[in-house]
Write an enzyme that holds these catalytic residues in place. Structure first.
Site, PDB file in Angstrom:
ATOM      1  N   ALA A  54     100.068  41.467  13.698  1.00  0.00           N
ATOM      2  CA  ALA A  54     101.441  41.606  14.199  1.00  0.00           C
ATOM      3  C   ALA A  54     101.370  41.604  15.717  1.00  0.00           C
ATOM      4  O   ALA A  54     100.331  41.942  16.302  1.00  0.00           O
ATOM      5  CB  ALA A  54     102.032  42.911  13.693  1.00  0.00           C
ATOM      6  N   GLY A  89      98.216  42.015  10.115  1.00  0.00           N
ATOM      7  CA  GLY A  89      99.287  41.273   9.435  1.00  0.00           C
ATOM      8  C   GLY A  89      98.881  39.843   9.096  1.00  0.00           C
ATOM      9  O   GLY A  89      99.405  39.256   8.147  1.00  0.00           O
ATOM     10  N   GLU A 102      97.023  40.133   5.986  1.00  0.00           N
ATOM     11  CA  GLU A 102      98.010  40.433   4.936  1.00  0.00           C
ATOM     12  C   GLU A 102      98.748  39.171   4.488  1.00  0.00           C
ATOM     13  O   GLU A 102      98.988  38.963   3.300  1.00  0.00           O
ATOM     14  CB  GLU A 102      99.008  41.492   5.436  1.00  0.00           C
ATOM     15  CG  GLU A 102      98.308  42.813   5.675  1.00  0.00           C
ATOM     16  CD  GLU A 102      99.247  43.913   6.102  1.00  0.00           C
ATOM     17  OE1 GLU A 102      99.770  43.838   7.225  1.00  0.00           O
ATOM     18  OE2 GLU A 102      99.464  44.833   5.310  1.00  0.00           O
ATOM     19  N   GLU A 145      94.175  48.122  11.953  1.00  0.00           N
ATOM     20  CA  GLU A 145      95.327  49.039  12.072  1.00  0.00           C
ATOM     21  C   GLU A 145      94.955  50.493  12.357  1.00  0.00           C
ATOM     22  O   GLU A 145      95.612  51.149  13.164  1.00  0.00           O
ATOM     23  CB  GLU A 145      96.179  48.999  10.784  1.00  0.00           C
ATOM     24  CG  GLU A 145      97.140  47.826  10.714  1.00  0.00           C
ATOM     25  CD  GLU A 145      96.527  46.571  10.134  1.00  0.00           C
ATOM     26  OE1 GLU A 145      95.290  46.486  10.075  1.00  0.00           O
ATOM     27  OE2 GLU A 145      97.290  45.670   9.744  1.00  0.00           O
TER      28      GLU A 145
HETATM   29  N1  DAK Z   1      99.546  40.722  19.474  1.00  0.00           N
HETATM   30  C1  DAK Z   1      99.910  40.272  20.712  1.00  0.00           C
HETATM   31  N2  DAK Z   1      99.105  39.557  21.510  1.00  0.00           N
HETATM   32  C2  DAK Z   1      97.879  39.275  21.050  1.00  0.00           C
HETATM   33  C3  DAK Z   1      97.420  39.720  19.789  1.00  0.00           C
HETATM   34  C4  DAK Z   1      98.323  40.479  18.974  1.00  0.00           C
HETATM   35  N3  DAK Z   1      98.019  40.924  17.758  1.00  0.00           N
HETATM   36  N4  DAK Z   1      96.147  39.303  19.615  1.00  0.00           N
HETATM   37  C5  DAK Z   1      95.830  38.623  20.729  1.00  0.00           C
HETATM   38  N5  DAK Z   1      96.861  38.600  21.598  1.00  0.00           N
HETATM   39  C6  DAK Z   1      96.924  37.968  22.906  1.00  0.00           C
HETATM   40  C7  DAK Z   1      96.087  38.718  23.930  1.00  0.00           C
HETATM   41  O1  DAK Z   1      96.809  39.810  24.476  1.00  0.00           O
HETATM   42  C8  DAK Z   1      95.821  37.620  24.953  1.00  0.00           C
HETATM   43  O2  DAK Z   1      96.966  37.468  25.759  1.00  0.00           O
HETATM   44  P1  DAK Z   1      96.852  37.292  27.389  1.00  0.00           P
HETATM   45  O3  DAK Z   1      96.076  38.470  27.843  1.00  0.00           O
HETATM   46  O4  DAK Z   1      96.081  35.996  27.551  1.00  0.00           O
HETATM   47  O5  DAK Z   1      98.257  37.232  27.876  1.00  0.00           O
HETATM   48  C9  DAK Z   1      95.690  36.382  24.097  1.00  0.00           C
HETATM   49  O6  DAK Z   1      96.322  36.681  22.855  1.00  0.00           O
HETATM   50  C10 DAK Z   1      94.235  36.009  23.806  1.00  0.00           C
HETATM   51  O7  DAK Z   1      93.587  37.134  23.258  1.00  0.00           O
HETATM   52  P2  DAK Z   1      92.231  37.771  23.858  1.00  0.00           P
HETATM   53  O8  DAK Z   1      92.102  37.443  25.324  1.00  0.00           O
HETATM   54  O9  DAK Z   1      92.193  39.197  23.476  1.00  0.00           O
HETATM   55  O10 DAK Z   1      91.139  36.932  23.057  1.00  0.00           O
HETATM   56  P3  DAK Z   1      89.639  37.395  22.706  1.00  0.00           P
HETATM   57  O11 DAK Z   1      88.945  36.182  22.193  1.00  0.00           O
HETATM   58  O12 DAK Z   1      89.012  38.131  23.866  1.00  0.00           O
HETATM   59  O13 DAK Z   1      89.785  38.447  21.538  1.00  0.00           O
HETATM   60  C11 DAK Z   1      90.717  39.316  19.426  1.00  0.00           C
HETATM   61  C12 DAK Z   1      90.303  38.044  20.274  1.00  0.00           C
HETATM   62  C13 DAK Z   1      91.405  38.782  18.163  1.00  0.00           C
HETATM   63  C14 DAK Z   1      89.456  40.058  19.012  1.00  0.00           C
HETATM   64  C15 DAK Z   1      91.627  40.199  20.294  1.00  0.00           C
HETATM   65  O14 DAK Z   1      92.669  39.385  20.845  1.00  0.00           O
HETATM   66  C16 DAK Z   1      92.260  41.303  19.504  1.00  0.00           C
HETATM   67  O15 DAK Z   1      91.597  42.335  19.240  1.00  0.00           O
HETATM   68  N6  DAK Z   1      93.551  41.150  19.192  1.00  0.00           N
HETATM   69  C17 DAK Z   1      94.324  42.156  18.534  1.00  0.00           C
HETATM   70  C18 DAK Z   1      93.949  42.284  17.063  1.00  0.00           C
HETATM   71  C19 DAK Z   1      94.807  43.343  16.405  1.00  0.00           C
HETATM   72  O16 DAK Z   1      94.585  44.530  16.635  1.00  0.00           O
HETATM   73  N7  DAK Z   1      95.825  42.895  15.704  1.00  0.00           N
HETATM   74  C20 DAK Z   1      96.916  43.740  15.256  1.00  0.00           C
HETATM   75  C21 DAK Z   1      96.545  44.407  13.998  1.00  0.00           C
HETATM   76  S1  DAK Z   1      97.810  45.545  13.540  1.00  0.00           S
HETATM   77  C22 DAK Z   1     104.228  46.675   9.867  1.00  0.00           C
HETATM   78  C23 DAK Z   1     103.440  46.042   8.968  1.00  0.00           C
HETATM   79  C24 DAK Z   1     102.298  45.419   9.386  1.00  0.00           C
HETATM   80  C25 DAK Z   1     101.926  45.449  10.692  1.00  0.00           C
HETATM   81  C26 DAK Z   1     102.721  46.065  11.603  1.00  0.00           C
HETATM   82  C27 DAK Z   1     103.891  46.673  11.206  1.00  0.00           C
HETATM   83  N8  DAK Z   1     105.375  47.376   9.490  1.00  0.00           N
HETATM   84  C28 DAK Z   1     105.450  47.705   8.081  1.00  0.00           C
HETATM   85  C29 DAK Z   1     106.355  47.814  10.400  1.00  0.00           C
HETATM   86  C30 DAK Z   1     100.690  44.852  11.097  1.00  0.00           C
HETATM   87  C31 DAK Z   1      99.947  45.412  12.080  1.00  0.00           C
HETATM   88  C32 DAK Z   1      98.855  44.655  12.602  1.00  0.00           C
HETATM   89  O17 DAK Z   1      98.674  43.468  12.385  1.00  0.00           O
END
Ligand code: DAK
Length: 260
Positions: A66, A111, A114, A134
């Site tokens: 997400a 997400g 998911e 998460e």
């Molecule tokens: N959201 C927003 N931006 C993201 C992102 C994300 N999930 N993942 C990556 N980006 C952005 C980064 O901020 C970066 O942007 P700039 O800095 O260039 O502006 C760009 O994409 C490139 O990413 P990185 O520079 O970080 O790239 P790396 O190769 O260094 O790292 C990575 C890749 C995938 C390991 C890293 O980007 C990372 O850890 N990303 C976040 C992964 C994450 O934690 N995802 C979210 C999981 S929580 C809900 C139900 C479900 C959900 C939510 C609510 N409800 C029921 C309400 C789900 C929650 C989730 O998915």
């Protein structure tokens, strides 16, 4: 219908839907979730479409979760709305008459995993990575991830993945039963489309009813599931496709299915 964040290309009855926000690794914000729901709903109504392949734009990510930036700023009301829409999207994939294949070309996190788990099965490239980060963000998977993962691979491996927030590679994901097949990045989409085409050549009613039996049967006792399967089996004997499929076999020719 025009989409800001999706590319949809249909050829030979197969729709390829690409989530197109590569600058943020195809993160799911509320617009993407809304567009996915509309697009899949439309594709399912289109009789010319026999299967969907979902993938991510760029060479780095399927969907990196997400959108954390959007999520960090939303109100409780907006979070509730986001949750409802996200869960409705995952359930829509289950309810669609046509199969949906996830072609995971890179990160499938949170997400994104998911979304892949909601699909009917997953093909992955060697570059794919899977995980639920998460708990590290102070939340839990909220788009059906805990439920779908535990049902797919059992609670022990699901516990390890969800509690640790660890990221696993495609080979481990295949070993654990999350992924059906692993391909080179170049092979991934052609292979996913080829399987989709193999499915499209079959009777679409048979495929739709088989999907219905498997998806809904998973939530039933075995005996209820058998009963449900028998009723769907019976209904198919009222269709053109059943008569045509069996006649074609006996006449040693290719069946001409009509989806009715
Ligand atoms: N959201 C927003 N931006 C993201 C992102 C994300 N999930 N993942 C990556 N980006 C952005 C980064 O901020 C970066 O942007 P700039 O800095 O260039 O502006 C760009 O994409 C490139 O990413 P990185 O520079 O970080 O790239 P790396 O190769 O260094 O790292 C990575 C890749 C995938 C390991 C890293 O980007 C990372 O850890 N990303 C976040 C992964 C994450 O934690 N995802 C979210 C999981 S929580 C809900 C139900 C479900 C959900 C939510 C609510 N409800 C029921 C309400 C789900 C929650 C989730 O998915």
């Amino acid at each position: 219908m025009e989409f800001k964040n999706l590319l949809i290309e249909t050829s030979d009855s197969i729709a390829t839907l690409t989530i197109n926000r590569p600058q943020v690794l195809n993160a799911l914000n509320s617009d993407v979730v809304r567009e996915l729901e509309c697009a899949l709903y439309e594709l399912d109504l289109d009789a010319a479409v026999k299967a969907v392949v979902i993938t991510g734009a760029g060479d780095k990510a399927f969907v990196a979760g997400a959108d954390i930036k959007e999520m960090s700023e939303i109100s409780s009301f907006e979070a509730h709305d986001f949750a409802r829409r996200g869960q409705r999207l995952m359930l829509l994939i289950n309810k669609m008459r046509i199969p949906v294949i996830a072609a995971v070309n890179g990160y499938a996190l949170g997400g994104g995993l998911e979304l892949a788990l909601a699909c009917d099965f997953i093909y992955a490239s060697e570059k794919a990575k899977f995980g639920f980060p998460e708990v590290g963000l102070g939340v839990i998977p909220g788009f059906g991830g805990t439920q779908n993962l535990a049902r797919l691979i059992g609670p022990n491996r699901a516990n390890e993945l969800v509690f640790s927030g660890r990221i696993i590679n495609a080979v481990r994901a295949r070993e654990w039963g999350i992924v059906n097949e692993v391909f080179t990045p170049e092979e991934l989409l052609p292979k996913a489309r080829a399987t989709a085409q193999e499915i499209a050549a079959k009777g679409s009613l048979g495929v739709a009813y088989a999907k219905d039996a498997i998806v809904n049967g998973m939530n039933m006792t075995k005996e209820d599931g058998f009963r449900y399967e028998a009723s769907l089996f019976g209904v198919l004997f009222a269709t053109h496709d059943q008569r045509e499929g069996m006649a074609a076999f006996l006449e040693k020719r290719t069946a001409e299915f009509k989806g009715k």
